[in-house]
Design a protein around this motif. Structure first.
Motif, mmCIF file in Angstrom:
data_model
loop_
_atom_site.group_PDB
_atom_site.id
_atom_site.type_symbol
_atom_site.label_atom_id
_atom_site.label_comp_id
_atom_site.label_asym_id
_atom_site.label_seq_id
_atom_site.Cartn_x
_atom_site.Cartn_y
_atom_site.Cartn_z
ATOM 1 N N ARG A 1 -2.836 4.891 7.093
ATOM 2 C CA ARG A 1 -2.529 3.700 7.894
ATOM 3 C C ARG A 1 -1.861 2.631 7.035
ATOM 4 N NH1 ARG A 1 -7.202 0.386 11.179
ATOM 5 N NH2 ARG A 1 -6.034 -1.533 11.524
ATOM 6 N N ALA A 2 -2.345 2.451 5.821
ATOM 7 C CA ALA A 2 -1.760 1.448 4.928
ATOM 8 C C ALA A 2 -0.318 1.786 4.581
ATOM 9 C CB ALA A 2 -2.601 1.334 3.657
ATOM 10 N N ASP B 1 -5.299 -4.583 5.801
ATOM 11 C CA ASP B 1 -6.285 -4.789 6.869
ATOM 12 C C ASP B 1 -7.466 -5.622 6.374
ATOM 13 O OD1 ASP B 1 -4.866 -3.586 8.844
ATOM 14 O OD2 ASP B 1 -5.875 -1.659 8.709
ATOM 15 N N THR B 2 -7.187 -6.516 5.459
ATOM 16 C CA THR B 2 -8.198 -7.398 4.875
ATOM 17 C C THR B 2 -7.575 -8.778 4.701
ATOM 18 O OG1 THR B 2 -9.265 -5.600 3.665
ATOM 19 C CG2 THR B 2 -9.612 -7.808 2.824
ATOM 20 N N GLY C 1 -0.887 -7.735 -2.666
ATOM 21 C CA GLY C 1 -1.101 -7.110 -1.370
ATOM 22 C C GLY C 1 -2.509 -6.604 -1.166
ATOM 23 N N SER C 2 -3.448 -7.029 -2.008
ATOM 24 C CA SER C 2 -4.840 -6.609 -1.844
ATOM 25 C C SER C 2 -5.463 -7.211 -0.597
ATOM 26 C CB SER C 2 -5.653 -7.004 -3.083
ATOM 27 O OG SER C 2 -5.132 -6.379 -4.240
ATOM 28 N N ALA C 3 -4.906 -8.293 -0.106
ATOM 29 C CA ALA C 3 -5.269 -8.888 1.181
ATOM 30 C C ALA C 3 -3.982 -9.332 1.858
ATOM 31 C CB ALA C 3 -6.226 -10.066 0.993
ATOM 32 N N ASP C 4 -4.013 -9.365 3.181
ATOM 33 C CA ASP C 4 -2.797 -9.664 3.933
ATOM 34 C C ASP C 4 -2.516 -11.154 4.046
ATOM 35 O OD1 ASP C 4 -2.316 -6.919 4.479
ATOM 36 O OD2 ASP C 4 -3.828 -6.989 6.059
ATOM 37 N N GLY C 5 -3.505 -11.978 3.779
ATOM 38 C CA GLY C 5 -3.333 -13.419 3.870
ATOM 39 C C GLY C 5 -4.626 -14.107 3.508
ATOM 40 N N ALA C 6 -4.630 -15.442 3.557
ATOM 41 C CA ALA C 6 -5.785 -16.217 3.110
ATOM 42 C C ALA C 6 -6.204 -17.238 4.151
ATOM 43 C CB ALA C 6 -5.474 -16.923 1.789
#
Length: 347
Positions: free
Chosen positions: A63-64, A71-72, A134-139
């Motif tokens: 999926r990634a 997705d985080t 890219g370990s998380a999609d946003g903050a």
């Protein structure tokens, strides 16, 4: 479904199995599973039920590769360690309500938050690097001090981010906030309506927009009720800070008959000091808090307070971030929530 088509231990459920149970196309299932948000809500729910019925487990790695997303999202609390230690994060009901709202916004999409604490230059750089990789999609950023450089770092890096609370300076970042000025006015109107004429306020930190707005709104409203200057002592939004401010106010204004505290924790501290000095609440002194947190309902007496719908605000903050992730070119926006007065025993 025939037995040959039933998922088994040897043959895990597939997208086709889910599509067959849901009565929709494989592409619709794929869009729901991959978090594409322009799918009808009823269809999303049908697919989720089919996923549960079949036991389908998405391949997160595949999926990634397709979505190029983790997705985080990172839930960053900036400055908590500088304002009383990390323990404050786990004892202040405000933060727990934010987490609850964020989970409410992410859980239906199968997404998860990663909690990050950013208290110094090193941890702030680590948070920005985490997002850049890219370990998380946003903050989702909750900042606890006025001169926090992290919002500007996120904006300068072009990273998707949404703030809880208005930033102290102009930044191209979306945020959610409360109409704090109007909430303080509700508190002032209520105290004046009870006949309080010597009203003081335990104010929030003057460096934070929320503290500034609540103090200004309260004083302006009290001026309309004939009290030209409401004495104020600042706290730090903690119970101990509220107690210290209340002691100073009592020493300088022993005849006070009303108190507005800029959050419920400080109101709890004020109640303890008033009780220690033999002042009955609300008979001698009426007290109004702000937030409508668990601190309001556990106080003795229970606090009349201005409700800030933190859970709904945090969920909306999450929605704004997900919109920004899907459409990076969208302009920053703001969402302002309306306060309301909750009347209990303290005033």
């Amino acid at each position: 479904m025939t037995d040959a088509l039933q998922p088994t231990a040897a043959r895990p459920a597939t997208l086709e199995d889910v599509a067959r149970v849901a009565g929709v196309s494989r592409s619709t299932v794929s869009r729901v599973v991959n978090g594409v948000r322009n799918v009808d809500a009823a269809l999303q729910e049908t697919v989720r039920q089919a996923v549960a019925a079949t036991g389908y487990v998405p391949n997160s790695a595949a999926r990634a590769l397709v979505t190029r997303r983790a997705d985080t999202v990172a839930l960053i609390v900036s400055g908590a360690g500088e304002t009383g230690g990390d323990g404050m994060l786990f004892t202040d009901p405000f933060f727990g309500r934010i987490v609850s709202g964020v989970l409410g916004g992410l859980r239906p999409l199968g997404m998860h938050p990663v909690l990050m604490l950013a208290d110094d230059d090193t941890s702030r750089a680590q948070a920005v690097g985490y997002l850049r990789r890219g370990s998380a999609d946003g903050a989702l950023l909750v900042s606890t001090h006025a001169d926090d450089p992290l919002p500007a770092l996120l904006a300068g890096a072009g990273l998707p981010a949404v703030l809880f609370g208005r930033p102290t300076g102009p930044l191209p970042l979306s945020y959610v906030d409360l109409a704090n000025h109007d909430g303080a006015r509700l508190a002032a109107d209520h105290l004046a309506g009870r006949g309080c004429r010597r009203v003081v306020t335990v104010a929030g930190p003057g460096s934070l927009p929320a503290g500034q707005d609540r103090l200004a709104g309260f004083r302006e409203a009290m001026a309309r009720h004939g009290q030209p200057w409401a004495p104020a002592e600042s706290g730090d939004f903690s119970q101990s800070g509220g107690a210290a401010a209340m002691r100073r106010l009592l020493a300088e204004h022993p005849d006070l008959d009303g108190v507005f505290a800029a959050n419920d924790l400080m109101a709890q501290g004020a109640l303890a000091v008033l009780r220690h000095h033999g002042r009955r609440v609300p008979e001698d002194v009426a007290v109004v808090g702000f937030d409508d947190s668990s601190a309001a309902t556990s106080a003795h007496p229970r606090l009349t307070t201005v409700r800030q719908p933190v859970e709904e605000m945090a969920e909306r903050m999450t929605t704004l971030l997900l919109d920004r992730i899907e459409q990076p070119g969208e302009r920053a926006t703001s969402v302002l929530f309306e306060p309301r007065l909750v009347v209990r025993e303290s005033a």
